[in-house]
Design a protein around this motif. Structure first.
Motif, short mmCIF file in Angstrom:
data_model
loop_
_atom_site.label_atom_id
_atom_site.label_comp_id
_atom_site.label_asym_id
_atom_site.label_seq_id
_atom_site.Cartn_x
_atom_site.Cartn_y
_atom_site.Cartn_z
N GLY A 83 -10.25 -101.47 42.45
CA GLY A 83 -11.10 -102.34 41.66
C GLY A 83 -10.87 -102.28 40.17
N LYS A 84 -9.91 -101.48 39.73
CA LYS A 84 -9.69 -101.30 38.29
C LYS A 84 -8.27 -101.65 37.88
CE LYS A 84 -13.27 -97.75 37.82
NZ LYS A 84 -13.55 -96.34 37.42
N THR A 85 -7.32 -100.80 38.21
CA THR A 85 -5.96 -101.00 37.70
C THR A 85 -4.89 -100.67 38.71
OG1 THR A 85 -5.92 -98.74 36.81
CG2 THR A 85 -6.61 -100.51 35.29
N LEU A 86 -3.75 -101.29 38.51
CA LEU A 86 -2.50 -100.89 39.15
C LEU A 86 -1.56 -100.49 38.01
CD1 LEU A 86 -0.43 -102.67 41.90
CD2 LEU A 86 0.65 -101.84 39.84
N VAL A 106 3.86 -100.62 33.26
CA VAL A 106 3.08 -101.84 33.38
C VAL A 106 1.70 -101.48 33.91
CG1 VAL A 106 2.78 -103.97 34.70
CG2 VAL A 106 4.98 -103.46 33.67
N ILE A 107 0.66 -102.00 33.26
CA ILE A 107 -0.72 -101.80 33.74
C ILE A 107 -1.32 -103.15 34.06
CG2 ILE A 107 -3.02 -100.94 33.20
CD1 ILE A 107 -1.75 -98.94 31.30
N TYR A 108 -1.69 -103.34 35.31
CA TYR A 108 -2.34 -104.58 35.75
C TYR A 108 -3.83 -104.30 35.80
CZ TYR A 108 -2.74 -109.05 38.28
OH TYR A 108 -3.04 -110.33 38.64
N ASP A 109 -4.58 -104.87 34.83
CA ASP A 109 -6.03 -104.70 34.78
C ASP A 109 -6.65 -105.77 35.68
OD1 ASP A 109 -8.81 -104.93 34.04
OD2 ASP A 109 -8.34 -103.79 32.23
N LEU A 110 -7.21 -105.36 36.79
CA LEU A 110 -7.72 -106.31 37.78
C LEU A 110 -8.98 -107.03 37.30
CD1 LEU A 110 -7.19 -104.15 40.98
CD2 LEU A 110 -5.74 -105.99 40.13
N LYS A 111 -9.76 -106.37 36.45
CA LYS A 111 -11.00 -107.00 35.97
C LYS A 111 -10.72 -108.10 34.95
CE LYS A 111 -14.10 -103.09 36.81
NZ LYS A 111 -15.07 -102.14 36.22
N SER A 112 -9.83 -107.83 34.00
CA SER A 112 -9.51 -108.83 32.98
C SER A 112 -8.38 -109.74 33.39
CB SER A 112 -9.16 -108.13 31.67
OG SER A 112 -7.97 -107.37 31.81
N GLY A 141 -4.44 -115.49 34.46
CA GLY A 141 -5.20 -116.70 34.73
C GLY A 141 -4.74 -117.90 33.93
N SER A 142 -4.47 -117.70 32.63
CA SER A 142 -4.09 -118.81 31.76
C SER A 142 -2.58 -118.99 31.64
CB SER A 142 -4.69 -118.60 30.36
OG SER A 142 -4.16 -117.43 29.76
#
Length: 224
Positions: A83-86, A106-112, A141-142
């Motif tokens: 629920g936070k990061t990969l 690489v940090i994938y922030d799932l919330k943002s 998203g954008s």
């Protein structure tokens, strides 16, 4: 109670502690795909699940795909925080628009819904050749990408404080102090400068050193 009674009383708590210690890093079978916060993750080797924290480590890395965002990430190692990061090391990320991002981390922030790349970051696509920066942020998203901390590229030949581009259009904004050269393009400016680049394939077909407010308005939020 005596020493025997004290030992018997202590034994259950000791067994519980030993059991928890054994479960803390529980290896799961390699190659088993898991869904992680909307990402489909296929490990290359074992999955080490920490029962206490819920964090899963993939020491041999694997592949993570985001079908909604159109991203594919292949990495030498990964850490999944539910629920936070990969977090991934020695990573190669590709976008559905044909871009390739390489980075040490690489940090994938799932919330943002953002991907932040650091460490020997390079990016290539139909527009940019060997684009590099200390930090690159992809807003999933954008589909806007921001290169920060001093950006350089071989094609078009440019350097600047930051670069923002939209994966879905052929526009980019370079911030000063900057220099940019390609064909008839030969522009430079101080720290207050903003250069709009419009691409046609791998060439800049139009540029403006004074972009209008509406155009800049699309890019400015990604420079903060």
């Amino acid at each position: 109670m005596g020493r025997y009674g004290e030992r018997m009383k202590f034994l259950p708590s000791l067994l519980a502690a030993v059991t928890l210690s054994l479960l803390t890093l529980s290896p799961l079978s390699g190659g088993q795909a898991v869904n992680f916060g909307g990402l489909n993750v296929t490990p290359r080797g074992p999955q080490n699940l920490n029962i206490e924290t819920g964090v899963t480590e993939l020491p041999q890395g694997g592949t993570a795909t985001d079908s909604k965002g159109g991203l594919k990430l292949v990495a030498g190692s990964m850490t999944l925080n539910p629920g936070k990061t990969l977090t991934a090391q020695n990573a190669v990320l590709t976008t559905k628009q044909g871009g390739t991002l390489r980075a040490a981390q690489v940090i994938y922030d799932l919330k943002s819904s953002t991907v932040t790349a650091t460490g020997n970051v390079t990016y290539n696509d139909a527009r940019f050749k060997n684009l590099s920066a200390p930090r690159v942020i992809l807003n999933v998203g954008s589909a806007f990408v921001t290169a920060l901390g001093g950006v350089k590229a071989d094609g078009p030949a440019l350097s600047g404080a930051a670069l923002v581009f939209d994966l879905n259009t052929m526009q980019a904004v370079l911030t000063g102090p900057y220099t940019a050269k390609q064909g008839t393009l030969n522009a430079s400016a101080d720290a207050a400068g903003r250069l709009l680049l419009v691409f046609g394939g791998n060439q800049v077909v139009r540029s403006s050193t004074s972009p209008d407010a509406a155009t800049l308005g699309r890019f400015t939020p990604y420079l903060r």
